[in-house]
Structures are given as structure tokens and as C-alpha cells.
Design an enzyme around this catalytic site. Structure first.
Site, PDB file in Angstrom:
ATOM      1  N   SER A  61       1.196  -1.407   0.105  1.00 48.69           N
ATOM      2  CA  SER A  61       0.194   0.064  -0.175  1.00 48.69           C
ATOM      3  C   SER A  61       0.936   1.580   0.003  1.00 48.69           C
ATOM      4  CB  SER A  61      -0.562  -0.296   0.825  1.00 48.69           C
ATOM      5  OG  SER A  61      -1.528   1.339   1.508  1.00 48.69           O
ATOM      6  N   TYR A  97      -1.601  -0.740  11.162  1.00 48.57           N
ATOM      7  CA  TYR A  97      -2.356  -1.397   9.758  1.00 48.57           C
ATOM      8  C   TYR A  97      -0.687  -1.379   8.566  1.00 48.57           C
ATOM      9  CZ  TYR A  97      -3.373  -1.441   5.081  1.00 48.57           C
ATOM     10  OH  TYR A  97      -3.653  -1.752   3.283  1.00 48.57           O
ATOM     11  N   LYS A 120       2.327  -3.585   6.801  1.00 48.43           N
ATOM     12  CA  LYS A 120       2.492  -3.698   5.347  1.00 48.43           C
ATOM     13  C   LYS A 120       4.474  -2.984   4.588  1.00 48.43           C
ATOM     14  CE  LYS A 120      -1.110  -5.333   3.726  1.00 48.43           C
ATOM     15  NZ  LYS A 120      -1.349  -6.218   3.389  1.00 48.43           N
TER      16      LYS A 120
END
Ligand code: UD1
Length: 356
Positions: free
Chosen positions: A135, A160, A164
Site C-alpha cells: 500500500s 496497519y 505492510k
């Protein structure tokens, strides 16, 4: 609908999280490109309808394992039944920024464990080609825009985002250890829209966190009004700017990445990173106006306070993907929003309306 032509020798690709939003659109594009997708999904954040929707588009129901890809024994079972899997597209992960702030353990456990299991599975079964779902959040607050892959990874804005970043470092360390893997990490910007057929699309569970599903649900009368999170940012109109990309374009980027990996004759382990965006940023107010144009509806909205953790402005430099993968986004913002809106309008008929 007529089944699509079946290629003589379809290469099998394991798709973890293949029943999710981006996963399902990628399964469709894989099948259209002549691959044989094998889905593994625990359906914790997806609806069983998705499989019917995929079938309506590609003409057959994709092979699907209702399993959690963190379970190596389950993955071994898949390997027994399919000893000819040639590549992996790894989507399975939790993705809610706000939830990750409240429940970091859930995010670290799920998102990191799944990377480890699928990698062990690949090494055990001689699968070299891996596409990792990353992302733009890995860039944190970038210094320069548009952001290119050469930009340093700044501190992530959420657990989050950190999972990643760690995912990318994890694959990098596997490569350094000379594990026989060839990885492409795709750094997605903001996926929106739905397959043009309106047979599949985004199915947020409960109240949507993301802008576009919130807009379409407001347009459909399911939500009273949209709150714009802040209009006092130092951006052209004061609202945050993002690079919104049609989910089918994003799905196509996986085909381009896999094709590159599968045609790579070199046996040297490696990892490469690609931004997958349009290169154009739109503000929240611009998105509202574009939605009003394509839907012919006026969208009730109010300006609210900033949302914690929001980056004021981010959009991609996608030139590396064009140069090395031959990929670029084809749909414009109005097409993407109109597909999202068409999909929202189909939900009552499909009995999938979610009002949580
Ligand atoms: C974030 C992540 C992205 C991740 C995605 C998954 C970043 C930079 N991006 O996207 O990597 O894949 O979450 O959930 O961390 N907005 C409103 N009102 C709303 C909802 C959103 O004004 O009701 C605004 C937000 O403030 C933001 C924009 O709309 O400026 C887009 O928000 P959203 O759709 O949630 O995506 P990101 O937060 O950009």
C-alpha cells in the site's frame, strides 16, 4: 454468458484473499488472461455471493478453499490437490486503518503470520513468483509528490501501515537469505469502483470506513450524509487529496506483475516495488462533485473535524510501472465512480444491501 475460451495449458495461481474486494477483481482478470486462479479465503471479510458474481463474469466457478492461509496444514492440503501452482498473489490481510490503531495485536498477528505461512508454503512447493499486496501507506508522510518508489519509507501512520512495511522488509530479508523467491510488491493507492459488469464490487461490512462506499451508500439513501474529514489542510481546497484508482485497473496490474515474474528466466532471488496509481490526485470535494455529476444526485455532506492519522495529500508517480510492467491505469475518475454507483444500485436486487 458464454464461458471464456480455455487456454490449453492454464497456469495455476494461488490467490489468498481472493474473495475480497481487490482479490475478486484480480481473480476475474486472471481468468480472462488465461490463468487458473485458485482462491483461498476464510470469508472473514467477504461474502459468499462473490463466487457467484465471479462465475457470472468468467463463466465458471473458481476453485475455492474456505480456509485461513495462516494454517500451513490447510495450505499443504491445497498443495496435495494442486501440485502445479506456479505463482502466488497474496492479498489476505486486515486493512482498516482505524481498527488497527485500536487492535494492533489483531493486525500484527494476522498480517504478519499470513506472510510467513504463505512464504513457507511457496518455499516448500517450489513456487518462486509472488505478488505481494502492499500500500502507499508504507510511505507515511512523503516529502515529495508525486511519490516514487525511490522515496524513503517514513514512519507509518498506523499499525496497519506498519504491517505492510514489515511485510516488505520480511520479503526483502528472505531475498537476502537467498530464499528462491521472486517478489513484486505492488503499492496500491486508493482502489475504488467495481467491475464494469456490476456482478462484483466492494461489499463493506457495516458502516463503510472508506470514502467512496460511504458516498455511494449516502447517494442510495442508506446514510444520511457524508462527513468530510477536515477542510483546513494545506491542499488546494483544504480537503485531503488521494490517488483513486479503478479496482479493475489495479487488478490488471497483478497480471502485468505475474507475467513479468513468470517470464523471468533468472534464478537470482529478488524483490521489486511498484506504485499502482493513476498519477493524479483528487480532493474529497472533487470526488463529491464528480459523484454528483455521474449520479445526477446531490450528495448531502457536512465538514467535520480531521480524522486522526490522515495524510493531507498523496498521489503516485506510476512511471516505473509503465516502464517495467507496461501497465497504466485506463479508467478515469468518472468511470470509476459510475461503476461504483452502478454496483451500489444493484445491491438490493442481489439482496446484499448492508445497513450495519
Ligand atoms: C487508507 C490507506 C490505504 C488503505 C486504505 C484501506 C493511507 C494513505 N491510505 O486510505 O493504504 O488501503 O486506507 O482502508 O493510509 N474521507 C472523508 N469522509 C469519510 C471517509 C473518508 O472525508 O467518511 C476522506 C479521508 O479523510 C481521506 C479520503 O476521504 O482524505 C480517503 O479516505 P479513505 O477512503 O478512508 O482512504 P485512505 O484513508 O486514503
Amino acid at each position: 454468458m458464454e464461458p471464456l475460451k480455455v487456454h490449453k495449458q492454464k497456469l495455476k495461481i494461488l490467490v489468498t484473499g481472493g474473495a475480497g474486494y481487490i482479490g475478486s477483481h484480480t481473480v476475474v482478470e486472471l481468468a480472462k488472461a488465461g490463468f487458473e486462479p485458485v482462491i483461498v479465503d476464510d470469508f472473514s471479510n467477504s461474502h459468499p455471493y462473490v463466487l457467484q458474481g465471479i462465475e457470472k463474469i468468467i463463466g465458471y466457478e473458481p476453485i475455492t478453499y474456505h480456509m485461513n492461509c495462516r494454517n500451513l496444514d490447510d495450505l499443504d492440503q491445497i498443495a496435495k490437490e494442486h501440485d502445479d501452482i506456479k505463482g502466488l498473489v497474496h492479498f489476505a490481510a486486515y486493512k482498516l486503518v482505524g481498527e488497527s490503531v485500536k487492535e494492533p495485536i489483531k493486525y500484527y498477528e494476522n498480517n504478519l503470520d499470513s506472510n510467513i505461512s504463505v512464504t513457507k508454503f511457496c518455499l516448500k512447493n517450489g513456487i518462486r513468483s509472488v505478488v505481494f499486496s502492499s500500500s502507499c501507506t508504507v510511505y507515511g508522510l512523503p516529502d515529495k509528490l508525486p511519490v516514487s518508489e525511490a522515496a524513503p519509507l517514513k514512519e507509518a501512520e498506523s499499525p496497519y501501515g506498519r504491517t505492510k512495511q514489515i511485510g516488505e522488509y520480511f520479503f526483502e530479508d528472505c531475498i537476502k537469505a537467498l530464499h528462491p523467491l521472486n517478489v513484486i510488491s505492488l503499492r496500491y493507492f486508493n482502489p475504488i469502483g467495481a467491475d464494469p459488469s456490476s456482478e462484483i464490487g466492494e461489499l463493506p461490512i457495516g458502516i463503510p470506513n472508506n470514502l467512496v462506499p460511504y458516498i455511494t451508500q449516502t447517494g442510495a439513501g442508506l446514510r444520511e450524509l457524508l462527513t468530510v474529514f477536515g477542510d483546513d489542510y494545506s491542499t488546494p481546497d483544504g480537503t485531503c487529496v488521494r490517488d483513486y484508482i479503478h479496482v479493475s485497473d489495479l487488478a490488471q496490474a497483478h497480471i502485468a506483475a505475474l507475467s513479468k515474474l513468470l517470464s523471468d528466466q533468472s534464478t537470482e532471488p529478488k524483490i521489486e516495488y511498484f506504485n499502482i496509481g493513476t498519477g493524479r490526485g483528487y480532493s474529497v470535494l472533487e470526488i463529491i462533485r464528480a459523484f454528483e455529476k455521474v449520479s445526477g444526485k446531490s450528495l448531502p455532506h457536512v465538514i467535520g473535524p480531521r480524522r486522526k492519522g490522515d495524510v493531507p495529500m498523496i498521489y503516485a508517480d506510476p512511471s516505473k510501472a509503465l516502464k517495467d510492467l507496461g501497465w497504466r491505469a485506463e479508467y478515469n475518475i468518472e468511470e470509476a465512480l459510475s461503476h461504483a454507483w452502478k454496483w451500489e444500485q444493484r445491491l438490493p436486487e442481489l439482496n446484499l444491501k448492508q445497513t450495519g
